[in-house]
Design a protein around this motif. Structure first.
Motif, short mmCIF file in Angstrom:
data_model
loop_
_atom_site.label_atom_id
_atom_site.label_comp_id
_atom_site.label_asym_id
_atom_site.label_seq_id
_atom_site.Cartn_x
_atom_site.Cartn_y
_atom_site.Cartn_z
N ASP A 65 0.81 -1.21 0.00
CA ASP A 65 0.00 0.00 0.00
C ASP A 65 0.85 1.26 0.00
N ASN A 66 2.09 1.15 0.42
CA ASN A 66 2.97 2.32 0.49
C ASN A 66 4.02 2.23 -0.61
N ASN A 67 4.48 3.37 -1.05
CA ASN A 67 5.51 3.39 -2.09
C ASN A 67 6.34 4.66 -1.99
N CYS A 68 7.48 4.64 -2.64
CA CYS A 68 8.35 5.81 -2.70
C CYS A 68 9.11 5.79 -4.01
N ASN A 69 9.58 6.95 -4.41
CA ASN A 69 10.40 7.06 -5.61
C ASN A 69 11.85 6.72 -5.29
N PHE A 70 12.54 6.11 -6.26
CA PHE A 70 13.96 5.82 -6.07
C PHE A 70 14.75 7.13 -5.95
N ALA A 71 15.79 7.08 -5.18
CA ALA A 71 16.77 8.17 -5.20
C ALA A 71 17.52 8.13 -6.52
N SER A 72 18.04 9.26 -6.94
CA SER A 72 18.67 9.33 -8.26
C SER A 72 20.02 8.62 -8.30
N LYS A 73 20.72 8.56 -7.17
CA LYS A 73 22.06 7.98 -7.18
C LYS A 73 22.30 7.06 -5.98
N ALA A 74 21.26 6.34 -5.59
CA ALA A 74 21.41 5.38 -4.49
C ALA A 74 20.22 4.44 -4.52
N TRP A 75 20.40 3.24 -3.96
CA TRP A 75 19.31 2.28 -3.88
C TRP A 75 18.59 2.47 -2.56
N SER A 76 17.73 3.44 -2.55
CA SER A 76 16.91 3.77 -1.39
C SER A 76 15.84 4.73 -1.86
N CYS A 77 14.96 5.10 -0.95
CA CYS A 77 13.93 6.08 -1.30
C CYS A 77 14.56 7.47 -1.41
N ALA A 78 13.92 8.31 -2.20
CA ALA A 78 14.46 9.65 -2.41
C ALA A 78 14.44 10.48 -1.13
N GLN A 79 13.42 10.26 -0.30
CA GLN A 79 13.32 11.01 0.95
C GLN A 79 13.64 10.11 2.14
N PRO A 80 14.48 10.58 3.06
CA PRO A 80 14.83 9.75 4.23
C PRO A 80 13.64 9.34 5.07
N THR A 81 12.58 10.14 5.06
CA THR A 81 11.42 9.86 5.90
C THR A 81 10.43 8.90 5.25
N ASP A 82 10.67 8.49 4.01
CA ASP A 82 9.75 7.56 3.35
C ASP A 82 9.66 6.26 4.13
N ILE A 83 8.45 5.74 4.27
CA ILE A 83 8.24 4.56 5.11
C ILE A 83 8.97 3.33 4.59
N CYS A 84 9.19 3.25 3.27
CA CYS A 84 9.88 2.08 2.72
C CYS A 84 11.36 2.05 3.09
#
Length: 232
Positions: free
Chosen positions: A94-113
């Motif tokens: 149910d939750n999602n986030c956009n990829f960071a441009s230069k790392a394998w993580s969510c673009a925002q540190p506070t993203d639940i994923c």
């Protein structure tokens, strides 16, 4: 066409390569990852990939119940191609986030994923909350200050334990040194007393020996003060 892999029930999923063929070999891939092993606290998914894992053809889609902590990524690329995609997490994605441009993580540190409680394949939640194995990053791809400090927590615990151990060791060493000094001083005083007593004993011994060989030597010498008596 989008490549789709469903490994949700896999005991171990490993994706190798995505770096030796052309740049479209793994582009726009969709992957359903198995949830991590809660007992061993290890992810069941390993990606050993390079620059061909990109979004040149399509946006990438990752489905992981626990987000990024379900995936161990060994990336040998340099993000020279587009890295657009979405991570879908939680029990029903149910939750999602956009990829960071230069790392394998969510673009925002506070993203639940980036930080979600551990859930197994049956949707059962664990009481343990884990941080993602990939550092949360800002939009420019640089690790956030908060994520860096959080990642140093375990290191500070180790440093603190070492400092405490060294302090205890130094205190023990100081105690032993002071105890040794006190013992040395006490021993020196006792030796001095023994030497003085030995000198006194030697002096008395000399007096006693002298009295046996010449008893008159013990009498006061008053011959010079006695009057002379002449008998005719």
């Amino acid at each position: 066409n989008k490549i789709s892999i469903n490994a949700i029930q896999s005991s171990l999923f490993i994706l190798n390569d995505c770096k030796s063929a052309n740049s479209l070999s793994c582009s726009g891939i969709r992957i359903y990852f198995p949830p991590r092993d809660n007992e061993n606290n290890l992810p069941k998914s390993i990606l050993r990939v390079g620059n061909n894992l990109n979004s040149i053809s399509n946006q990438m889609e990752f489905y992981a119940i626990n987000g990024w902590i379900d995936i161990d990524i060994e990336y040998s690329g340099e993000f020279i191609h587009a890295n657009e995609g979405k991570m879908y997490c939680s029990t029903n994605y149910d939750n999602n986030c956009n990829f960071a441009s230069k790392a394998w993580s969510c673009a925002q540190p506070t993203d639940i994923c980036n930080n979600i409680g551990v859930v197994n394949a049956n949707g059962e939640s664990s009481s343990t909350t884990n941080m993602s194995t990939q550092q949360p990053v800002e939009e420019d791809g640089l690790p956030s200050f908060v994520s860096i400090i959080s990642g140093l927590n375990s290191l500070w615990y180790i440093i603190g334990a070492i400092v405490v151990f060294l302090c205890c060791f130094l205190c023990l060493l100081l105690y032993l040194i002071r105890r040794s000094y006190r013992l040395h001083r006490t021993t020196a005083q006792q030796l001095k007393v023994a030497v003085d007593e030995l000198k006194d004993f030697k002096h008395m011994h000399e007096i006693l020996v002298g009295s046996r060989t010449d008893p008159e030597s013990l009498l006061p010498n008053n011959n010079n003060n006695m009057p002379s008596i002449h008998v005719n």
